[in-house]
Motif scaffolding. Structure first.
Motif, short mmCIF file in Angstrom:
data_model
loop_
_atom_site.label_atom_id
_atom_site.label_comp_id
_atom_site.label_asym_id
_atom_site.label_seq_id
_atom_site.Cartn_x
_atom_site.Cartn_y
_atom_site.Cartn_z
N LEU A 218 0.83 -1.21 0.00
CA LEU A 218 0.00 0.00 0.00
C LEU A 218 0.86 1.26 0.00
O LEU A 218 0.53 2.25 -0.68
CB LEU A 218 -0.92 0.01 1.21
CG LEU A 218 -2.10 -0.96 1.21
CD1 LEU A 218 -2.92 -0.77 2.48
CD2 LEU A 218 -2.98 -0.76 -0.01
N CYS A 219 1.96 1.24 0.75
CA CYS A 219 2.85 2.41 0.77
C CYS A 219 3.48 2.64 -0.60
O CYS A 219 3.58 3.80 -1.06
CB CYS A 219 3.93 2.22 1.83
SG CYS A 219 3.32 2.39 3.52
N LEU A 220 3.90 1.58 -1.26
CA LEU A 220 4.43 1.72 -2.62
C LEU A 220 3.36 2.24 -3.57
O LEU A 220 3.63 3.08 -4.45
CB LEU A 220 4.97 0.37 -3.11
CG LEU A 220 6.24 -0.15 -2.43
CD1 LEU A 220 6.58 -1.53 -2.95
CD2 LEU A 220 7.41 0.80 -2.65
N TYR A 221 2.13 1.75 -3.41
CA TYR A 221 0.99 2.19 -4.22
C TYR A 221 0.76 3.69 -4.04
O TYR A 221 0.56 4.44 -5.00
CB TYR A 221 -0.24 1.38 -3.80
CG TYR A 221 -1.40 1.39 -4.78
CD1 TYR A 221 -1.35 2.03 -6.01
CD2 TYR A 221 -2.59 0.73 -4.45
CE1 TYR A 221 -2.42 2.03 -6.89
CE2 TYR A 221 -3.67 0.70 -5.32
CZ TYR A 221 -3.58 1.36 -6.53
OH TYR A 221 -4.64 1.35 -7.40
N TRP A 222 0.79 4.14 -2.78
CA TRP A 222 0.60 5.57 -2.48
C TRP A 222 1.74 6.41 -3.07
O TRP A 222 1.48 7.48 -3.67
CB TRP A 222 0.53 5.76 -0.97
CG TRP A 222 0.70 7.18 -0.54
CD1 TRP A 222 -0.15 8.23 -0.80
CD2 TRP A 222 1.79 7.73 0.21
NE1 TRP A 222 0.36 9.39 -0.26
CE2 TRP A 222 1.54 9.11 0.37
CE3 TRP A 222 2.93 7.18 0.78
CZ2 TRP A 222 2.41 9.94 1.07
CZ3 TRP A 222 3.80 8.00 1.48
CH2 TRP A 222 3.54 9.37 1.61
N LEU A 223 2.97 5.94 -2.95
CA LEU A 223 4.10 6.70 -3.50
C LEU A 223 3.98 6.82 -5.02
O LEU A 223 4.24 7.89 -5.58
CB LEU A 223 5.41 6.02 -3.12
CG LEU A 223 5.82 6.11 -1.65
CD1 LEU A 223 7.03 5.24 -1.37
CD2 LEU A 223 6.12 7.56 -1.26
N MET A 224 3.58 5.73 -5.69
CA MET A 224 3.43 5.77 -7.14
C MET A 224 2.28 6.70 -7.55
O MET A 224 2.42 7.49 -8.49
CB MET A 224 3.18 4.36 -7.67
CG MET A 224 3.10 4.26 -9.18
SD MET A 224 4.70 4.66 -9.95
CE MET A 224 4.32 4.37 -11.69
N ALA A 225 1.16 6.61 -6.83
CA ALA A 225 0.03 7.49 -7.14
C ALA A 225 0.41 8.95 -6.93
O ALA A 225 0.03 9.82 -7.73
CB ALA A 225 -1.17 7.11 -6.27
N SER A 226 1.17 9.22 -5.89
CA SER A 226 1.61 10.60 -5.62
C SER A 226 2.54 11.10 -6.71
O SER A 226 2.42 12.25 -7.17
CB SER A 226 2.31 10.66 -4.26
OG SER A 226 1.44 10.25 -3.22
#
Length: 478
Positions: A218-226
């Motif tokens: 989820l943290c990687l997902y958030w970083l990519m979305a950001s």
């Protein structure tokens, strides 16, 4: 003067077409498939076999008896490791709502298996809903993705060892990913609360390590979305809003499940538990994947498994009861999805799959060592191969995104020169795979590849198992 053509209404869809444009017929089909697979268990009064099922049976019976006879939840279990808090003493899913309901309605010996069957269905259901609502696929594509996910061996093979906590977390993963996508698309408090609910539910399954791995993704997902949002809009306020809602969801999720998280966290932190003391890099890297298991992501029979009736596992772990294989079609079309459209999100999901493999290899790559020294908690873990659920999730998601392109007719719209290029490329790939299959069907070639990569074949007993597995299981599987 020519007459003007009469305007006609487009033909209305048939009742059957309307029916199958809805979600519920496909959800019923997922339920029917689950029932069919488990029919011999469901329509009996027997237990569902699991090699570890009996290990925690005493805690299930103890907690059930405490609730039935004394109408209170037990806080301490004196018979486990010289006494432990019940939440940390393999009571497992004692506070997990689906298990509470099933345990209350059914005898213990039936409830243990019904929980696993339910979560096979939930895995398919949540993946179906994630694809329909989050990725806007057609119902048929979502059904294919749901079937791929609920029956992929990385998830389904946990039934044999009876690893219920792992299955619960993997089943809820599509729901969590769906709600994360909704939050990143529309940062709102409501979406944050639903993501928090998903995180809390994963924690209540009691498998803290698996849930921690979910949070990594989820943290990687958030970083990519950001990153992609910043590249597209350069809007710092929107970026800050997304980040605040995401971390609010994480905090709410931890808070909602704090009663489940706190006892094992403190018990291991103070080293009262045998799982609390640091045991060094070698211990943390144990039960990882080895190179034979990596080849088994291509053909699952390569390194074998340990079953009661047949032992074909010859790699470096003491034994092997599950598979990390994601499925041939999922892996094949997942790779094609990235080649077809090298878009950032597809490259991201491919990277997640690759990172899961590299970390799961433990001491065989530097990725695990970096995580061991930099990421809190990794020193307390072992069995890095648990992270492979992100490999199967990403592979299946990529495959269904390609099926979405096919269903939308995107491939038929390709110009003639691109069609020829694709046809040529697929023929070359087919030739390469055929050549690899022929080469690996030669035992001397396969063992020659493996000997520099693993110490397993230096053991005479393992060599004998390799020889038997090669002809009996691997070549037919190949």
């Amino acid at each position: 003067m020519d007459k003007m053509p009469l305007q006609t209404k487009p033909p209305s869809p048939s009742s059957a077409a309307k029916l199958f444009a809805k979600n519920w017929p496909y959800i019923i089909l997922l339920a029917l498939l689950t029932t069919l697979v488990f029919a011999s268990f469901l329509f009996s009064n027997q237990m569902l076999f699991g090699s570890d099922t009996m290990a925690g049976l005493d805690s299930k019976v103890f907690s059930r008896a405490a609730l039935d006879k004394f109408h209170e939840f037990p806080f301490w279990f004196s018979c486990r490791l010289s006494g432990m808090p019940t939440i940390d003493a393999m009571f497992g899913d004692a506070l997990y709502l689906p298990s509470i309901i099933i345990n209350a309605l059914l005898p213990v010996h039936r409830a243990l298996g019904i929980r696993l069957v339910l979560h096979v269905f939930l895995a398919g259901l949540f993946f179906f809903l994630m694809l329909r609502k989050g990725f806007k696929t057609t119902p048929l594509v979502a059904l294919i993705g749901g079937c791929f996910y609920m029956f992929n061996p990385e998830f389904f093979s946990h039934i044999y060892p009876g690893h219920d906590g792992k299955m619960f977390v993997i089943a809820w993963l599509p729901f969590v990913a769906w709600r994360a996508k909704a939050l990143f698309d529309q940062p709102k408090f409501f979406n944050a609360t639903l993501l928090a609910l998903g995180i809390a539910v994963c924690l209540y399954t009691s498998h803290i390590q698996m849930t921690y791995f979910v949070m990594w993704g989820l943290c990687l997902y958030w970083l990519m979305a950001s990153l992609l949002d910043w590249i597209a809009h350069k809007n710092s306020k929107a970026l800050l809003k997304m980040g605040l809602y995401f971390w609010l969801a994480v905090a709410l999720g931890l808070g909602l499940a704090f009663i489940q998280l706190y006892p094992p966290l403190m018990f291991t932190r103070e080293a009262f538990s045998v799982r609390g003391a640091d045991k060094g890099f070698e211990y943390a890297a144990s039960w990882s994947l080895h190179w034979p298991e990596v080849f088994s992501l291509w053909v699952p029979d390569f390194c074998g498994v340990n079953l009661d009736s047949l032992n074909t596992y010859w790699s470096e772990n003491p034994f092997k009861l599950n598979s990390e294989y994601a499925g041939a079609m999922a892996l094949l079309f997942g790779i094609i999805a990235i080649i077809y459209k090298r878009k950032p999100w597809r490259i991201f999901w491919g990277g997640v799959a690759a990172l899961a493999v590299l970390f799961s290899l433990g001491a065989h790559t530097p990725v695990f060592a970096i995580a061991y020294y930099l990421i809190p908690g990794v020193k307390k873990f072992r069995a890095s191969s648990m992270l492979m659920f992100w490999f199967s999730f990403s592979s299946i998601l990529l495959a269904t995104l390609f099926f979405k392109n096919v269903a939308a007719g995107k491939l038929s719209e390709l110009p003639e020169n691109l069609r020829k290029k694709w046809s040529k490329g697929l023929l070359i790939a087919l030739g390469v795979l055929t050549a690899l299959a022929l080469l690996f069907s030669i035992k001397g070639f396969a063992s020659g590849i493996m000997q520099p990569l693993t110490t397993a074949l230096m053991d005479n007993q393992k060599t004998q198992i390799f020889d038997a597995n090669f002809s009996q299981r691997f070549v037919p599987g190949l």
